[in-house]
Write a protein that holds these residues in place. Structure first.
Motif, PDB file in Angstrom:
ATOM      1  N   GLY A  58       0.814  -1.202   0.000  1.00 37.26           N
ATOM      2  CA  GLY A  58       0.000   0.000   0.000  1.00 37.26           C
ATOM      3  C   GLY A  58       0.852   1.257   0.000  1.00 37.26           C
ATOM      4  O   GLY A  58       2.032   1.238   0.352  1.00 37.26           O
ATOM      5  N   HIS A  59       0.260   2.328  -0.409  1.00 35.98           N
ATOM      6  CA  HIS A  59       0.974   3.607  -0.417  1.00 35.98           C
ATOM      7  C   HIS A  59      -0.033   4.722  -0.165  1.00 35.98           C
ATOM      8  O   HIS A  59      -1.233   4.548  -0.368  1.00 35.98           O
ATOM      9  CB  HIS A  59       1.697   3.822  -1.747  1.00 35.98           C
ATOM     10  N   SER A  60       0.477   5.855   0.268  1.00 35.84           N
ATOM     11  CA  SER A  60      -0.387   7.003   0.547  1.00 35.84           C
ATOM     12  C   SER A  60      -0.709   7.741  -0.744  1.00 35.84           C
ATOM     13  O   SER A  60      -0.075   7.517  -1.790  1.00 35.84           O
ATOM     14  CB  SER A  60       0.307   7.953   1.530  1.00 35.84           C
ATOM     15  N   PHE A  61      -1.689   8.631  -0.660  1.00 33.12           N
ATOM     16  CA  PHE A  61      -2.022   9.442  -1.832  1.00 33.12           C
ATOM     17  C   PHE A  61      -0.846  10.346  -2.209  1.00 33.12           C
ATOM     18  O   PHE A  61      -0.634  10.637  -3.384  1.00 33.12           O
ATOM     19  CB  PHE A  61      -3.268  10.295  -1.554  1.00 33.12           C
ATOM     20  N   MET A  62      -0.055  10.771  -1.224  1.00 39.37           N
ATOM     21  CA  MET A  62       1.113  11.607  -1.503  1.00 39.37           C
ATOM     22  C   MET A  62       2.126  10.849  -2.352  1.00 39.37           C
ATOM     23  O   MET A  62       2.746  11.417  -3.253  1.00 39.37           O
ATOM     24  CB  MET A  62       1.760  12.070  -0.197  1.00 39.37           C
ATOM     25  N   ASP A  63       2.302   9.549  -2.081  1.00 34.72           N
ATOM     26  CA  ASP A  63       3.215   8.743  -2.891  1.00 34.72           C
ATOM     27  C   ASP A  63       2.715   8.643  -4.332  1.00 34.72           C
ATOM     28  O   ASP A  63       3.498   8.743  -5.286  1.00 34.72           O
ATOM     29  CB  ASP A  63       3.360   7.337  -2.298  1.00 34.72           C
ATOM     30  N   ALA A  64       1.404   8.429  -4.484  1.00 36.46           N
ATOM     31  CA  ALA A  64       0.827   8.343  -5.828  1.00 36.46           C
ATOM     32  C   ALA A  64       0.926   9.686  -6.546  1.00 36.46           C
ATOM     33  O   ALA A  64       1.240   9.749  -7.742  1.00 36.46           O
ATOM     34  CB  ALA A  64      -0.637   7.894  -5.742  1.00 36.46           C
ATOM     35  N   LEU A  65       0.659  10.771  -5.804  1.00 38.11           N
ATOM     36  CA  LEU A  65       0.733  12.107  -6.401  1.00 38.11           C
ATOM     37  C   LEU A  65       2.170  12.438  -6.799  1.00 38.11           C
ATOM     38  O   LEU A  65       2.403  13.028  -7.866  1.00 38.11           O
ATOM     39  CB  LEU A  65       0.210  13.146  -5.402  1.00 38.11           C
ATOM     40  N   PHE A  66       3.126  12.059  -5.967  1.00 37.18           N
ATOM     41  CA  PHE A  66       4.536  12.306  -6.286  1.00 37.18           C
ATOM     42  C   PHE A  66       4.940  11.552  -7.548  1.00 37.18           C
ATOM     43  O   PHE A  66       5.597  12.105  -8.435  1.00 37.18           O
ATOM     44  CB  PHE A  66       5.416  11.875  -5.108  1.00 37.18           C
ATOM     45  N   THR A  67       4.531  10.283  -7.648  1.00 42.99           N
ATOM     46  CA  THR A  67       4.861   9.470  -8.819  1.00 42.99           C
ATOM     47  C   THR A  67       4.215  10.046 -10.073  1.00 42.99           C
ATOM     48  O   THR A  67       4.850  10.124 -11.136  1.00 42.99           O
ATOM     49  CB  THR A  67       4.402   8.016  -8.611  1.00 42.99           C
ATOM     50  N   ALA A  68       2.943  10.452  -9.968  1.00 39.93           N
ATOM     51  CA  ALA A  68       2.245  11.025 -11.121  1.00 39.93           C
ATOM     52  C   ALA A  68       2.885  12.335 -11.557  1.00 39.93           C
ATOM     53  O   ALA A  68       3.037  12.598 -12.761  1.00 39.93           O
ATOM     54  CB  ALA A  68       0.768  11.249 -10.781  1.00 39.93           C
ATOM     55  N   THR A  69       3.272  13.162 -10.591  1.00 42.80           N
ATOM     56  CA  THR A  69       3.936  14.427 -10.918  1.00 42.80           C
ATOM     57  C   THR A  69       5.267  14.179 -11.594  1.00 42.80           C
ATOM     58  O   THR A  69       5.617  14.837 -12.582  1.00 42.80           O
ATOM     59  CB  THR A  69       4.152  15.266  -9.647  1.00 42.80           C
ATOM     60  N   SER A  70       6.024  13.216 -11.071  1.00 41.36           N
ATOM     61  CA  SER A  70       7.326  12.888 -11.649  1.00 41.36           C
ATOM     62  C   SER A  70       7.185  12.354 -13.068  1.00 41.36           C
ATOM     63  O   SER A  70       7.975  12.696 -13.953  1.00 41.36           O
ATOM     64  CB  SER A  70       8.040  11.863 -10.765  1.00 41.36           C
ATOM     65  N   ALA A  71       6.164  11.524 -13.301  1.00 44.00           N
ATOM     66  CA  ALA A  71       5.963  10.955 -14.634  1.00 44.00           C
ATOM     67  C   ALA A  71       5.472  12.009 -15.626  1.00 44.00           C
ATOM     68  O   ALA A  71       5.978  12.111 -16.742  1.00 44.00           O
ATOM     69  CB  ALA A  71       4.966   9.798 -14.563  1.00 44.00           C
ATOM     70  N   ALA A  72       4.478  12.801 -15.226  1.00 41.92           N
ATOM     71  CA  ALA A  72       3.935  13.824 -16.124  1.00 41.92           C
ATOM     72  C   ALA A  72       4.946  14.922 -16.423  1.00 41.92           C
ATOM     73  O   ALA A  72       4.915  15.537 -17.486  1.00 41.92           O
ATOM     74  CB  ALA A  72       2.669  14.427 -15.522  1.00 41.92           C
ATOM     75  N   SER A  73       5.838  15.181 -15.475  1.00 42.09           N
ATOM     76  CA  SER A  73       6.877  16.185 -15.695  1.00 42.09           C
ATOM     77  C   SER A  73       8.139  15.560 -16.280  1.00 42.09           C
ATOM     78  O   SER A  73       9.177  16.218 -16.373  1.00 42.09           O
ATOM     79  CB  SER A  73       7.223  16.898 -14.385  1.00 42.09           C
ATOM     80  N   VAL A  74       8.049  14.286 -16.683  1.00 42.96           N
ATOM     81  CA  VAL A  74       9.141  13.509 -17.278  1.00 42.96           C
ATOM     82  C   VAL A  74      10.443  13.691 -16.500  1.00 42.96           C
ATOM     83  O   VAL A  74      11.487  13.992 -17.064  1.00 42.96           O
ATOM     84  CB  VAL A  74       9.335  13.829 -18.780  1.00 42.96           C
TER      85      VAL A  74
END
Length: 467
Positions: A61-77
């Motif tokens: 499991g992971h927190s929403f912050m972990d998911a948000l960090f990963t999504a931000t990192s991916a979208a910002s390449v």
């Protein structure tokens, strides 16, 4: 005979009122504000998808912050991660990350224009201005033509890259997993994202130079910028390159060769991988000079590298790629303009020239402003990160500065601090990655809502002492 007039119901009036309010709100937004909100929307959707139970493995499991960090990192390449991309996420989660990288690399506006083309709708002036903001176009007349090249060229390069990588990955992981690995890393390399889903990470192929060279070629293709590629491909017909393309190609070539030689110097004994020799050693240092500046793939641990290598990497990341590309940083042309200005000033020349053309004062002023604002921005965010992360003596000044510059340049390299960031630290790095991808000017103009203001008068001119 009288006609019965039907008045709209209260629900219809409320719906019409809400639609009018939305149109009024959107019409008030400037182009940079629309671009910023669009990117935030993509990141939010990506984070919500990564929170789904079938996006991650087992009980990880992971927190929403972990998911948000990963999504931000991916979208910002960027490629900075707080969880292991290879083991934490399922195939679905990795596909979500790959799609975010693709959107971040091409810009969500690319998909908007693709939709316009598919539905044969005409782009209005506002849409074209947003495209101009994303790709730094000088004019609006060839917006659709530019995106034709963007979409076609991007698809072709990534397909070719995936085909070239497939035999290596299929040999090691089988057909199904090997094909997916090839596609994922082709997308990640072209997008200069630095995400890897290999079980052993990027280090698995330090001894396979051909894989490194294929990935390096994809990184260069993405970091050169779509406008440069268009000029290069049309050269056989036009027999000329724009000044932007000439400067971008010269600076990119100089940075690759120069950093390659400097890495040979700083890692002259290659203590990070003593088993490498000959062609493997040359391929690895060449890969470092290409990947460390924009992409973030690293086949070695930075803990084993010389301090001079780390300092050189920070400077490379800060420079980044070419405007209108998938890379971040202050951009190669910005550095080129400042070097040309410095050369002209030292020789006592007023005009700044390159390739028999004179650069505009606006070009020079914009470059100087970008350098100043970016350094100020990096200084403030580094200070904020030190207030919270600096209490741990294990992660000193170099860790924090390296992390902030890497996030701003969307390079994705780290000395090991990323997984240990607290909530505030994650927010600081996410903000840095977001601004690094969307652009300092775009974010500034979004917040300040800058517009041209021509004063009807001028104050008397006077100088101050400098230096």
């Amino acid at each position: 005979m009288s006609r019965k007039i039907e008045l709209p119901t209260a629900a219809e009036m409320k719906k019409f009122h809400n639609q009018s309010q939305r149109r009024t709100f959107l019409s008030r937004l400037s182009m940079p504000q629309r671009l910023t909100l669009g990117f935030l929307s993509v990141i939010t959707v990506g984070a919500l998808l990564l929170m789904l139970p079938f996006s991650y493995n087992g009980d990880m499991g992971h927190s929403f912050m972990d998911a948000l960090f990963t999504a931000t990192s991916a979208a910002s390449v960027t490629g900075l991660t707080v969880v292991n991309t290879a083991t934490h996420w399922t195939i679905f989660g990795q596909i979500v990350i790959m799609c975010l990288i693709e959107i971040g690399a091409l810009g969500f506006m690319s998909f908007s224009v693709l939709l316009f083309t598919a539905t044969r709708r005409k782009m209005n002036l506002r849409d074209k201005m947003m495209v101009q903001e994303v790709y730094n176009l000088e004019s609006l007349y060839d917006t659709r033509a530019v995106f034709g090249y963007v979409i076609k060229l991007s698809i072709i390069i990534q397909i070719v890259g995936a085909i070239l990588l497939t035999p290596f990955f299929v040999h090691d992981f089988g057909i199904k997993r090997g094909l997916f690995y090839a596609v994922f890393h082709a997308v990640s390399a072209f997008g200069n994202a630095g995400f890897s889903i290999l079980p052993a990470g990027d280090m698995a192929y330090a001894n396979q130079p051909w894989i490194l060279l294929i990935i390096a070629a994809l990184i260069i293709a993405g970091s050169l910028g779509f406008l440069v590629w268009r000029d290069v491909l049309l050269y056989r017909h036009s027999h000329k390159l724009t000044l932007h393309s000439k400067l971008a190609l010269v600076m990119t070539g100089a940075l690759i060769i120069g950093c390659w030689l400097l890495f040979e110097l700083t890692e002259n004994n290659l203590a990070i991988a003593p088993h490498l020799s000959g062609f493997n050693r040359v391929a690895n240092t060449l890969f470092m000079s290409i990947s460390y500046r924009t992409a973030g793939f690293s086949q070695f641990s930075f803990s084993q590298m010389a301090p001079a290598t780390i300092l050189l990497t920070i400077m490379m990341m800060y420079i980044g790629g070419t405007p209108g590309s998938t890379a971040g940083g202050i951009k190669t042309t910005t550095l080129g303009v400042l070097l040309l200005k410095t050369h002209a000033a030292l020789r006592g020349k007023k005009d700044v020239t390159f390739a028999h053309r004179r650069l505009t004062n606006e070009n020079i002023s914009r470059s100087l402003l970008l350098i100043f604002v970016s350094l100020l921005f990096l200084g403030v965010l580094s200070f904020l990160l030190m207030l919270t992360q600096g209490t741990d003596s294990k992660y000193g000044l170099e860790y924090i500065i390296f992390e902030v510059v890497s996030a701003f340049a969307t390079a994705g390299l780290t000395l090991g601090l990323t997984p240990h960031l607290n909530i505030f630290g994650q927010c600081v790095i996410m903000l840095t990655m977001f601004i690094g991808r969307v652009g300092v000017y775009t974010v500034m103009f979004s917040i300040l809502n800058v517009h041209s203001d021509h004063a009807p008068y001028q104050y008397p001119e006077e100088s101050v002492i400098i230096g």
